[in-house]
Design a protein around this motif. Structure first.
Motif, PDB file in Angstrom:
ATOM      1  N   LEU A  42       0.834  -1.237   0.320  1.00 19.20           N
ATOM      2  CA  LEU A  42      -0.458   0.091  -0.190  1.00 19.20           C
ATOM      3  C   LEU A  42       0.958   1.455   0.306  1.00 19.20           C
ATOM      4  CD1 LEU A  42      -3.005  -0.809   1.973  1.00 19.20           C
ATOM      5  CD2 LEU A  42      -2.874  -0.381  -0.241  1.00 19.20           C
ATOM      6  N   PRO A  43       2.023   0.945   0.808  1.00 20.98           N
ATOM      7  CA  PRO A  43       2.747   2.330   0.676  1.00 20.98           C
ATOM      8  C   PRO A  43       3.452   2.491  -0.244  1.00 20.98           C
ATOM      9  CG  PRO A  43       2.797   1.651   2.786  1.00 20.98           C
ATOM     10  CD  PRO A  43       2.209   0.165   2.251  1.00 20.98           C
ATOM     11  N   GLY A  44       3.510   1.270  -1.295  1.00 21.28           N
ATOM     12  CA  GLY A  44       4.649   1.253  -2.396  1.00 21.28           C
ATOM     13  C   GLY A  44       3.564   2.397  -3.623  1.00 21.28           C
ATOM     14  N   PHE A  45       2.234   1.773  -3.219  1.00 20.83           N
ATOM     15  CA  PHE A  45       0.710   1.732  -5.107  1.00 20.83           C
ATOM     16  C   PHE A  45       0.937   3.519  -4.655  1.00 20.83           C
ATOM     17  CE2 PHE A  45      -3.319   2.751  -5.383  1.00 20.83           C
ATOM     18  CZ  PHE A  45      -3.619   2.723  -6.211  1.00 20.83           C
ATOM     19  N   ALA A  46       0.527   3.814  -3.634  1.00 19.53           N
ATOM     20  CA  ALA A  46       0.598   5.278  -2.782  1.00 19.53           C
ATOM     21  C   ALA A  46       1.560   6.240  -2.975  1.00 19.53           C
ATOM     22  CB  ALA A  46       0.325   5.506  -1.476  1.00 19.53           C
ATOM     23  N   LEU A  47       2.809   5.703  -2.839  1.00 22.94           N
ATOM     24  CA  LEU A  47       4.029   6.396  -3.571  1.00 22.94           C
ATOM     25  C   LEU A  47       3.988   6.670  -4.270  1.00 22.94           C
ATOM     26  CD1 LEU A  47       6.400   8.437  -2.774  1.00 22.94           C
ATOM     27  CD2 LEU A  47       7.787   5.895  -3.140  1.00 22.94           C
ATOM     28  N   GLY A  48       4.038   5.664  -5.796  1.00 23.32           N
ATOM     29  CA  GLY A  48       4.488   5.416  -7.180  1.00 23.32           C
ATOM     30  C   GLY A  48       2.924   6.489  -7.588  1.00 23.32           C
ATOM     31  N   THR A  49       1.404   5.950  -7.633  1.00 28.93           N
ATOM     32  CA  THR A  49       0.548   7.179  -7.485  1.00 28.93           C
ATOM     33  C   THR A  49       0.639   8.925  -7.225  1.00 28.93           C
ATOM     34  OG1 THR A  49      -1.424   5.154  -6.864  1.00 28.93           O
ATOM     35  CG2 THR A  49      -2.219   7.070  -7.061  1.00 28.93           C
ATOM     36  N   ALA A  50       0.805   8.943  -6.291  1.00 28.85           N
ATOM     37  CA  ALA A  50       1.654  10.033  -6.135  1.00 28.85           C
ATOM     38  C   ALA A  50       2.759  10.879  -7.289  1.00 28.85           C
ATOM     39  CB  ALA A  50       2.214  10.977  -4.168  1.00 28.85           C
ATOM     40  N   CYS A  51       2.950   9.960  -7.389  1.00 28.73           N
ATOM     41  CA  CYS A  51       4.576  10.766  -8.470  1.00 28.73           C
ATOM     42  C   CYS A  51       4.268  10.567  -9.463  1.00 28.73           C
ATOM     43  CB  CYS A  51       5.898   9.293  -7.837  1.00 28.73           C
ATOM     44  SG  CYS A  51       6.891   9.391  -7.155  1.00 28.73           S
ATOM     45  N   ALA A  52       3.502  10.117 -10.195  1.00 26.46           N
ATOM     46  CA  ALA A  52       2.355   9.739 -11.338  1.00 26.46           C
ATOM     47  C   ALA A  52       2.079  11.042 -11.687  1.00 26.46           C
ATOM     48  CB  ALA A  52       1.914   8.531 -11.043  1.00 26.46           C
ATOM     49  N   VAL A  53       1.024  11.584 -10.671  1.00 21.48           N
ATOM     50  CA  VAL A  53       0.186  12.779 -10.675  1.00 21.48           C
ATOM     51  C   VAL A  53       0.922  13.995 -11.571  1.00 21.48           C
ATOM     52  CG1 VAL A  53      -1.468  14.173  -9.569  1.00 21.48           C
ATOM     53  CG2 VAL A  53      -2.160  11.077  -9.368  1.00 21.48           C
ATOM     54  N   ALA A  54       2.429  13.964  -9.746  1.00 22.12           N
ATOM     55  CA  ALA A  54       2.956  15.232 -10.315  1.00 22.12           C
ATOM     56  C   ALA A  54       4.152  15.012 -11.143  1.00 22.12           C
ATOM     57  CB  ALA A  54       3.959  14.569  -8.801  1.00 22.12           C
ATOM     58  N   ARG A  55       4.299  14.762 -11.664  1.00 21.35           N
ATOM     59  CA  ARG A  55       5.100  13.897 -13.242  1.00 21.35           C
ATOM     60  C   ARG A  55       4.116  14.257 -14.375  1.00 21.35           C
ATOM     61  NH1 ARG A  55       8.246   9.464 -15.291  1.00 21.35           N
ATOM     62  NH2 ARG A  55      10.193   9.972 -17.396  1.00 21.35           N
ATOM     63  N   MET A  56       2.818  14.105 -14.173  1.00 18.18           N
ATOM     64  CA  MET A  56       1.997  14.781 -15.074  1.00 18.18           C
ATOM     65  C   MET A  56       1.373  16.390 -14.839  1.00 18.18           C
ATOM     66  SD  MET A  56      -0.652  11.056 -16.351  1.00 18.18           S
ATOM     67  CE  MET A  56      -1.698  10.956 -14.644  1.00 18.18           C
ATOM     68  N   ASN A  57       1.360  16.030 -13.757  1.00 19.84           N
ATOM     69  CA  ASN A  57       1.008  17.314 -13.605  1.00 19.84           C
ATOM     70  C   ASN A  57       1.027  18.793 -12.849  1.00 19.84           C
ATOM     71  OD1 ASN A  57      -1.799  16.537 -15.200  1.00 19.84           O
ATOM     72  ND2 ASN A  57      -2.163  15.615 -12.810  1.00 19.84           N
ATOM     73  N   GLY A  58       2.186  17.913 -12.314  1.00 18.48           N
ATOM     74  CA  GLY A  58       2.837  19.015 -11.708  1.00 18.48           C
ATOM     75  C   GLY A  58       3.639  20.357 -11.904  1.00 18.48           C
TER      76      GLY A  58
END
Length: 227
Positions: free
Chosen positions: A33-49
């Motif tokens: 779960l922490p790995g998935f949450a970190l990956g999801t946050a990074c994916a969003v940041a990489r696209m929209n940050g």
């Protein structure tokens, strides 16, 4: 040359084997779960940050994906100790696995987000949904559903990667195997048993994640889509 298998050590070291299995499962559960949450946050940041954040996230993802996990955990366990920041073996193992899983999950989830038709996002805007409402109600469920088979494979690879943590004295399944073969000198027999246990754990984790998908994604359940 004839070779005679001897698995009598299983009875003598059953407690140690079960301890290694439990620790392997515990490492896996603490990482998914922490790995998935970190990956999801990074994916969003990489696209929209903002640009500076995209650069940081891209550096993290590429740095982790292009270096061996064993080097990453050595840096956490041995490298930080040299700098005066000592981390115990088990916390270092969990942190290394979460960081590694997050980097790979980020690219998987980014592919999922990018596969969502723009029309669905435009429909959300027409309904006056906020950015967070669109993310939680439209983007995240659909992205996770579309890439769930890849996520399952990644989580199983992560579970198998827990074997590396024996290098920093975490007595998970492979670490227990090292100890048993050093006592019995039956290396081939010991690692046959260890391999079969990993096979059973990977099969069990795949089935568990399969049932999680059936409960979390009703469309997959209706269509009977294989995972």
């Amino acid at each position: 040359m004839a070779y005679t298998f001897d698995f009598s050590f299983i009875g003598s070291f059953s407690a140690e084997i079960w301890s290694g299995i439990r620790l392997t499962i515990w490492l896996t559960l603490l990482t998914i779960l922490p790995g998935f949450a970190l990956g999801t946050a990074c994916a969003v940041a990489r696209m929209n940050g903002p640009r500076w954040l995209r650069w940081i996230v891209t550096g993290y993802i590429e740095g982790i994906r292009n270096t061996p996990l064993v080097i990453q955990v050595f840096w956490l366990f041995f490298g930080l100790a040299v700098l005066g920041a000592r981390i115990g073996p088990f916390p270092a193992a969990v942190i290394a696995l979460v960081i590694n899983t997050g980097a790979y999950s980020a690219e998987i989830m980014r592919a999922g987000f990018q596969s969502i038709p723009k029309g669905e996002l435009e429909a959300g805007e027409c309904l006056a949904l906020s950015r967070w409402q669109m993310f939680w109600s439209i983007q995240l469920p659909q992205a996770a559903e579309r890439v769930y088979p890849a996520l399952i494979s990644q989580f199983i690879l992560m579970m198998l990667a827990t074997s590396i943590m024996s290098q920093i004295s975490v007595e998970e399944l492979t670490g227990v195997g090292y100890q048993i073969q050093s006592i019995t000198f039956r290396g081939f027999d010991v690692y046959v048993v260890i391999a079969l246990v990993y096979l059973a754990l990977a099969t069990g984790l795949r089935l568990l994640l399969h049932f999680v998908a059936r409960g979390s994604f009703p469309r997959l359940r209706r269509l009977g889509t294989p995972l």
